[in-house]
Scaffold this motif. Structure first.
Motif, short mmCIF file in Angstrom:
data_model
loop_
_atom_site.label_atom_id
_atom_site.label_comp_id
_atom_site.label_asym_id
_atom_site.label_seq_id
_atom_site.Cartn_x
_atom_site.Cartn_y
_atom_site.Cartn_z
N ASN A 81 0.83 -1.21 0.00
CA ASN A 81 0.00 0.00 0.00
C ASN A 81 0.86 1.25 0.00
O ASN A 81 0.57 2.22 -0.71
N ALA A 82 1.94 1.25 0.80
CA ALA A 82 2.83 2.42 0.86
C ALA A 82 3.51 2.67 -0.48
O ALA A 82 3.61 3.81 -0.95
N LEU A 83 3.96 1.59 -1.13
CA LEU A 83 4.59 1.75 -2.44
C LEU A 83 3.59 2.22 -3.49
O LEU A 83 3.92 3.04 -4.35
N GLY A 84 2.36 1.69 -3.42
CA GLY A 84 1.34 2.12 -4.36
C GLY A 84 1.00 3.60 -4.21
O GLY A 84 0.69 4.28 -5.19
N ALA A 85 1.10 4.10 -2.97
CA ALA A 85 0.86 5.52 -2.71
C ALA A 85 2.10 6.37 -2.93
O ALA A 85 2.10 7.57 -2.63
N LYS A 86 3.20 5.77 -3.41
CA LYS A 86 4.47 6.45 -3.68
C LYS A 86 5.11 7.03 -2.41
O LYS A 86 5.81 8.04 -2.47
N ASP A 87 4.90 6.36 -1.27
CA ASP A 87 5.46 6.82 0.00
C ASP A 87 6.61 5.89 0.39
O ASP A 87 6.44 4.95 1.16
N ARG A 88 7.79 6.16 -0.15
CA ARG A 88 8.94 5.28 0.09
C ARG A 88 9.42 5.36 1.53
O ARG A 88 9.94 4.38 2.06
N LEU A 94 8.33 0.70 7.55
CA LEU A 94 7.55 -0.50 7.81
C LEU A 94 8.36 -1.77 7.55
O LEU A 94 8.20 -2.77 8.27
N SER A 95 9.23 -1.76 6.55
CA SER A 95 10.07 -2.93 6.26
C SER A 95 10.99 -3.23 7.43
O SER A 95 11.13 -4.39 7.85
N ALA A 96 11.62 -2.20 7.99
CA ALA A 96 12.52 -2.39 9.13
C ALA A 96 11.76 -2.86 10.36
O ALA A 96 12.19 -3.77 11.08
N GLN A 97 10.60 -2.26 10.61
CA GLN A 97 9.82 -2.62 11.78
C GLN A 97 9.23 -4.02 11.67
O GLN A 97 8.99 -4.69 12.67
N GLY A 98 9.01 -4.48 10.44
CA GLY A 98 8.54 -5.84 10.25
C GLY A 98 9.56 -6.87 10.73
O GLY A 98 9.19 -7.89 11.33
N VAL A 99 10.84 -6.61 10.47
CA VAL A 99 11.89 -7.49 10.96
C VAL A 99 11.90 -7.49 12.49
O VAL A 99 12.02 -8.54 13.13
N THR A 100 11.76 -6.32 13.07
CA THR A 100 11.73 -6.21 14.53
C THR A 100 10.53 -6.96 15.10
O THR A 100 10.64 -7.68 16.10
N PHE A 101 9.39 -6.80 14.47
CA PHE A 101 8.18 -7.50 14.91
C PHE A 101 8.41 -9.02 14.88
O PHE A 101 8.01 -9.74 15.81
N GLY A 102 9.03 -9.52 13.81
CA GLY A 102 9.29 -10.94 13.70
C GLY A 102 10.18 -11.46 14.81
O GLY A 102 9.95 -12.54 15.36
N ILE A 304 -0.07 -7.41 -5.83
CA ILE A 304 -0.62 -6.73 -7.00
C ILE A 304 -1.86 -5.93 -6.61
O ILE A 304 -1.99 -4.74 -6.93
N ALA A 305 -2.78 -6.57 -5.90
CA ALA A 305 -3.99 -5.88 -5.47
C ALA A 305 -3.69 -4.81 -4.43
O ALA A 305 -4.34 -3.76 -4.42
N ALA A 306 -2.70 -5.05 -3.56
CA ALA A 306 -2.36 -4.08 -2.52
C ALA A 306 -1.82 -2.78 -3.14
O ALA A 306 -2.20 -1.68 -2.73
N GLN A 307 -0.92 -2.91 -4.11
CA GLN A 307 -0.41 -1.71 -4.76
C GLN A 307 -1.51 -0.98 -5.53
O GLN A 307 -1.61 0.25 -5.50
N ALA A 308 -2.38 -1.73 -6.20
CA ALA A 308 -3.47 -1.10 -6.94
C ALA A 308 -4.43 -0.38 -5.99
O ALA A 308 -4.91 0.73 -6.30
N PHE A 309 -4.70 -1.00 -4.85
CA PHE A 309 -5.58 -0.36 -3.88
C PHE A 309 -4.93 0.88 -3.28
O PHE A 309 -5.60 1.91 -3.08
#
Length: 462
Positions: A81-88, A94-102, A304-309
């Motif tokens: 969703n973030a990439l689809g909204a062009k918010d790098r 979120l990518s870094a925090q996902g590793v922490t969450f894991g 695919i659907a997440a980026q489109a949404f």
């Protein structure tokens, strides 16, 4: 310098994006399933009790692993969703925090799993060698949980960027390593080392999954999105962890219910004997191999659907779902004759016990008839996750995996007094009625979120 791996899934033919994501994912899952088949093969060289034991132990472990699957799906949704909204910036955070969450989730699961894992194995088994083997297998395998959790977080973020190949390469390498490590750790080296026997099956997984985790972390950090990531970005941050948790927990809970339903099945099967549990354990792994292309396609639907949404392209979201269903129907139709013709001979390669073969073949043939229903259900789960409405997957799973299986298995076995075939009929009835409910839910969510599920797309070229 970071290598640009980001793929814009909001443009170009839908079919091309599905190929890019689904084919590597299916190949990777194939080798992951073959990995488990290798374990079952070497367990069979030890005894039927060893085969039944790893079936029980892995089922208990899979409940914890459902958090990892949920995390991977959550990362695909929030990062996509973030990439689809062009918010790098948000995608990097979120990518870094996902590793922490894991990592945090793994520590918690290892601690509480030391109690509930053995308890679940004991609940669905009778005293004896296969119960002891299942408990030992689970406890040793739980040491690999940090590797699994972090790897799934990395893979979810990578898939959101259009990278489906990294996990494929990691799982192929793990499969090859397992072929070497299993006999080495189980039987040792003649004249030098006696090996550690049955425990080697779990220890091999710990080693190989550590390699998967390291490789996927390296690939994640090479993304252009993470080129500016620093150590401080991995420090726990409440808002991001909460967002990831809210996306992870419904999917993980739904998968957990699915795994618990497996214990319901095994609880019933234990009344038919050890051969019934062993036959189920072998057959379900063979079924997974044939279903892998479908899992690849339905999994590709999520990013695919997440980026489109995220890009507010609602026509493309619908287009992706319908394309997924179309391809899935062709795939499941092709799997049916393979199961009916080759199921028996393939089962015979893993065991010489005729009762184990009989149980496994009956399961495979019943399941082959409802593969299209499974496909549609998995696609709907990805669709709901992409629309950031994963809570509905919980309600679907509660019906299908909790009430449905318990009720229909009771009906066919407890009331109609069928043998093991009644368990398979019960599963089939739960799946088909669950699909009916999920279609109603998907239609309502689509109406609220994207203006409808069936409206014709204005976009062409897929």
């Amino acid at each position: 310098m970071a290598r640009e791996l980001t793929s814009n899934l909001t443009d170009g033919p839908i079919s091309g994006h599905f190929r890019t994501l689904a084919v590597p994912a299916a190949i990777g899952m194939l080798f992951n399933t073959l990995y488990n088949v290798v374990d079952m093969f070497f367990a069979g060289l030890l005894s039927t009790s060893a085969q039944a034991g790893i079936s029980l132990g892995y089922q208990a472990f899979y409940i914890a692993l459902s958090i990892g699957f949920g995390l991977g799906a959550a990362m695909g949704a929030v990062v996509g969703n973030a990439l689809g909204a062009k918010d790098r910036r948000a995608a990097r955070r979120l990518s870094a925090q996902g590793v922490t969450f894991g990592a945090i989730a793994a520590v918690v699961l290892v601690v509480i799993g030391s109690w509930y894992g053995p308890a679940l194995v004991q609940l669905v088994s009778e005293p004896g060698p296969y119960r002891d083997a299942g408990t030992r297998y689970y406890l040793l395998l739980s040491l690999a949980l940090p590797c699994f959790m972090i790897a799934y977080a990395c893979n979810g973020a990578l898939q959101a960027h259009g990278d489906g190949r990294s996990m494929q390469h990691a799982l192929i390498a793990a499969f090859l390593a397992n072929i070497v490590l299993n006999p080495l750790l189980i039987f040792g080296i003649p004249g030098l080392w006696a090996g550690i026997g049955f425990d080697g099956l779990a220890v091999s997984t710990v080693f190989s999954q550590a390699g998967v985790m390291i490789y996927l972390l390296w690939k994640l950090l090479r993304l252009a999105t993470l080129s500016r990531v620093r150590t401080r970005h991995f420090a726990p941050r409440g808002p991001e962890l909460r967002e990831i948790f809210l996306q992870t927990s419904p999917t993980a809970f739904a998968l957990m219910i699915m795994m618990l339903s497996g214990f319901v099945v095994q609880f019933v099967l234990k009344g038919f004997g050890e051969h019934a549990i062993a036959g189920f354990g072998i057959a379900i792994r063979l079924e997974q191999i044939l279903f892998l292309p479908v899992l690849g396609v339905t999994g590709a639907l999520l990013p695919i659907a997440a980026q489109a949404f995220g890009a507010r392209d609602h026509d493309r979201v619908r287009e992706a779902l319908l394309f997924c269903w179309k391809v899935g129907f062709f795939m499941t139709a092709g799997a049916l004759p393979i199961i009916w013709i080759l199921g028996g001979p393939v089962l015979a390669r893993f065991t010489q016990d005729p009762d184990v073969i009989r149980v496994g073949l009956a399961y495979l043939r019943v399941e082959s008839l409802i593969l299209p229903a499974y496909m549609m259900l998995f696609a709907i789960n990805s669709f709901l996750q992409a629309l950031k409405r994963p809570i509905w997957t919980v309600w679907i799973s509660l019906y299908r995996q909790a009430f449905g299986i318990a009720f229909f298995v009771w009906l066919f076995v407890g009331v109609l007094h069928l043998n093991e075939i009644g368990v398979w009929f019960g599963i089939a009835a739960a799946v088909t009625t669950g699909l009916m409910i999920s279609m109603i839910i998907a239609s309502r969510v689509a109406t609220e979120s994207i203006g409808g599920l069936w409206r014709a797309s204005a976009r062409r070229g897929a």
